[in-house]
Design an enzyme around this catalytic site. Structure first.
Site, PDB file in Angstrom:
ATOM      1  N   SER A 112      -2.698   1.978  -2.812  1.00  0.00           N
ATOM      2  CA  SER A 112      -2.182   2.952  -1.849  1.00  0.00           C
ATOM      3  C   SER A 112      -1.806   4.188  -2.649  1.00  0.00           C
ATOM      4  O   SER A 112      -0.824   4.184  -3.400  1.00  0.00           O
ATOM      5  CB  SER A 112      -0.957   2.402  -1.111  1.00  0.00           C
ATOM      6  OG  SER A 112      -1.332   1.310  -0.302  1.00  0.00           O
ATOM      7  N   LYS A 186      -4.365   4.918   5.302  1.00  0.00           N
ATOM      8  CA  LYS A 186      -3.346   3.956   4.857  1.00  0.00           C
ATOM      9  C   LYS A 186      -1.948   4.536   5.023  1.00  0.00           C
ATOM     10  O   LYS A 186      -1.002   3.835   5.420  1.00  0.00           O
ATOM     11  CB  LYS A 186      -3.588   3.560   3.398  1.00  0.00           C
ATOM     12  CG  LYS A 186      -2.540   2.584   2.830  1.00  0.00           C
ATOM     13  CD  LYS A 186      -2.478   1.269   3.629  1.00  0.00           C
ATOM     14  CE  LYS A 186      -1.352   0.357   3.147  1.00  0.00           C
ATOM     15  NZ  LYS A 186      -1.595  -0.216   1.822  1.00  0.00           N
ATOM     16  N   LYS A 251       7.703   5.341  -1.302  1.00  0.00           N
ATOM     17  CA  LYS A 251       6.624   6.071  -1.994  1.00  0.00           C
ATOM     18  C   LYS A 251       5.548   6.492  -1.007  1.00  0.00           C
ATOM     19  O   LYS A 251       5.110   7.651  -0.988  1.00  0.00           O
ATOM     20  CB  LYS A 251       6.016   5.177  -3.073  1.00  0.00           C
ATOM     21  CG  LYS A 251       4.807   5.764  -3.780  1.00  0.00           C
ATOM     22  CD  LYS A 251       3.881   4.684  -4.343  1.00  0.00           C
ATOM     23  CE  LYS A 251       3.095   3.998  -3.255  1.00  0.00           C
ATOM     24  NZ  LYS A 251       2.070   3.046  -3.748  1.00  0.00           N
TER      25      LYS A 251
END
Length: 310
Positions: A112, A186, A251
Site C-alpha cells: 500500500s 487502495k 499512514k
C-alpha cells in the site's frame, strides 16, 4: 527432435507465456502477507526466489522449496517477475528491485503505497525496457492464505492480463487503469474501511453483541463487520495477522489527504472530510498509547470521548 515439430523459445519476462516451472518469480518482503502469497505461488509450482531483511523469516519459505537471495537486486536478476510487499513507500523506493531487472522483466508492487511513486516507478521501468504494475491488495492474512485477495492493479492492461496465471493463485485482480490507479483505489478502500470501523465503534455503550447481530443482517452489514465485528465486541484489539495496526491506517489515510490537498503531482485537489476525520480519530489511539493495537480498537477512543469505561 521430431522433424517438423515447432520449438517454442523459452523467452524472458513479458510477453513470454507465464508457465509453472518456467516463469521465475522473485519475492521481496515475506512478512505475514507476503510470505503467505509467496507460499501459494510455490505450492502452484512456480520457482520462487525470496529476500528478507531478517533471514529467519525466510525459513518457512525455504522449507517449502524457495531459494533465498542476499539482496533485492539479486532477486530481480534471477526473476522474470518480482513481487514486492513491504511496509511503506520508503521501503518500496529503497528496495532497488527495478535496478536488477533485465529488459522484459515485470515488477509488481503489492505494498500500500503512493500513487505518484507508482507512476514514477512505471516510468523508470519503461525507460529500462521493463514493466511495472502497482497491485495493492485487500483481504488481510486470511485472503493471502486462502488466495481470495482483491488485487487492485494499475498499469498496462496487457501486462496485467499477462500476470493472470500468477494472480489466479493470489486472488481476483481488477485492472483499475493507468499506473498509480491501483494505489489510488487502495487508498479509497482504506477510507471506506476506516468509515466502517468508525461506525462499528459508535456502538460503544450499547449491547455490542446484540447490535452487531442486528445490523449485520441489514444495509450496514459489510466485510469489515464480518472480519472485525466479533473480535471488536470481544475486546480483542491485538494487532497481528489480518489485524493491521492503527499506525498503518494513519499512514494510508495520510496519503489520501496528500492527494486531497493536491500535493501529489498531476493530482487535482479533492475534498476528503471523512478521511481527515478518520485519521484524526485513529491518531487519538496513538496519542492514548494504543497505536500498535488493531484498528478495531478505535472503540476505545469513542469510549473515552463518551465517558464509557470498560
Amino acid at each position: 527432435m521430431e522433424v517438423g515439430k515447432k520449438v517454442e523459445p523459452l523467452g524472458f519476462g513479458y510477453p513470454a507465456q507465464v508457465r509453472r516451472g518456467r516463469t521465475r518469480v522473485g519475492w521481496i518482503g515475506i512478512g505475514v502477507m507476503g510470505g503467505a502469497m509467496a507460499t501459494r505461488l510455490l505450492a502452484a509450482g512456480f520457482t520462487v526466489t525470496a529476500y528478507a531483511r531478517t533471514s529467519v523469516k525466510a525459513d518457512a519459505l525455504v522449507a517449502a522449496g524457495a531459494s533465498v537471495a542476499d539482496s533485492p537486486a539479486s532477486v530481480a536478476a534471477a526473476s522474470d517477475v518480482v513481487f514486492t510487499m513491504v511496509s511503506d513507500p520508503g521501503d518500496v523506493r529503497a528496495s532497488g528491485a527495478l535496478a536488477g531487472l533485465r529488459p522484459g522483466g515485470v515488477l509488481v508492487d503489492c505494498t500500500s503505497s503512493s500513487p505518484s511513486l507508482a507512476r514514477e516507478i512505471a516510468a523508470a521501468a519503461r525507460s529500462a525496457g521493463c514493466h511495472a504494475v502497482d497491485a495493492p491488495v485487500s483481504g488481510g492474512d486470511a485472503g493471502a492464505r486462502d488466495g481470495t485477495l482483491a488485487i487492485l492493479a494499475g498499469g498496462d492492461e496487457a501486462v496485467v492480463a499477462w500476470l493472470a496465471p500468477l494472480f489466479a493463485h493470489l486472488g481476483t485482480p481488477t485492472h483499475m487503469s493507468p499506473p498509480g490507479s491501483g494505489q489510488s483505489s487502495k487508498i479509497a478502500n482504506q477510507i471506506a474501511v476506516a468509515g466502517a470501523v468508525v461506525g462499528l465503534s459508535d456502538a460503544a455503550g450499547l449491547d455490542a453483541r446484540l447490535f452487531l447481530d442486528a445490523v449485520s443482517k441489514g444495509a450496514a452489514g459489510s466485510r469489515v463487520m464480518d472480519i472485525f465485528g466479533t473480535r471488536a465486541v470481544s475486546r480483542d484489539f491485538a494487532s497481528g495477522p489480518g489485524s493491521g495496526s492503527a499506525r498503518y491506517i494513519i499512514k494510508d489515510l495520510g496519503m489520501a489527504l496528500e492527494i486531497g490537498d493536491g500535493q501529489e503531482e498531476e493530482e487535482e485537489a479533492t475534498a476528503l472530510p471523512g478521511a481527515a476525520l478518520f485519521r484524526q480519530m485513529f491518531s487519538a489511539m496513538v496519542a492514548n498509547g494504543d497505536g500498535d493495537l488493531c484498528v478495531r480498537g478505535l472503540i476505545t477512543v469513542i469510549e473515552r470521548l463518551s465517558g464509557v469505561h470498560k
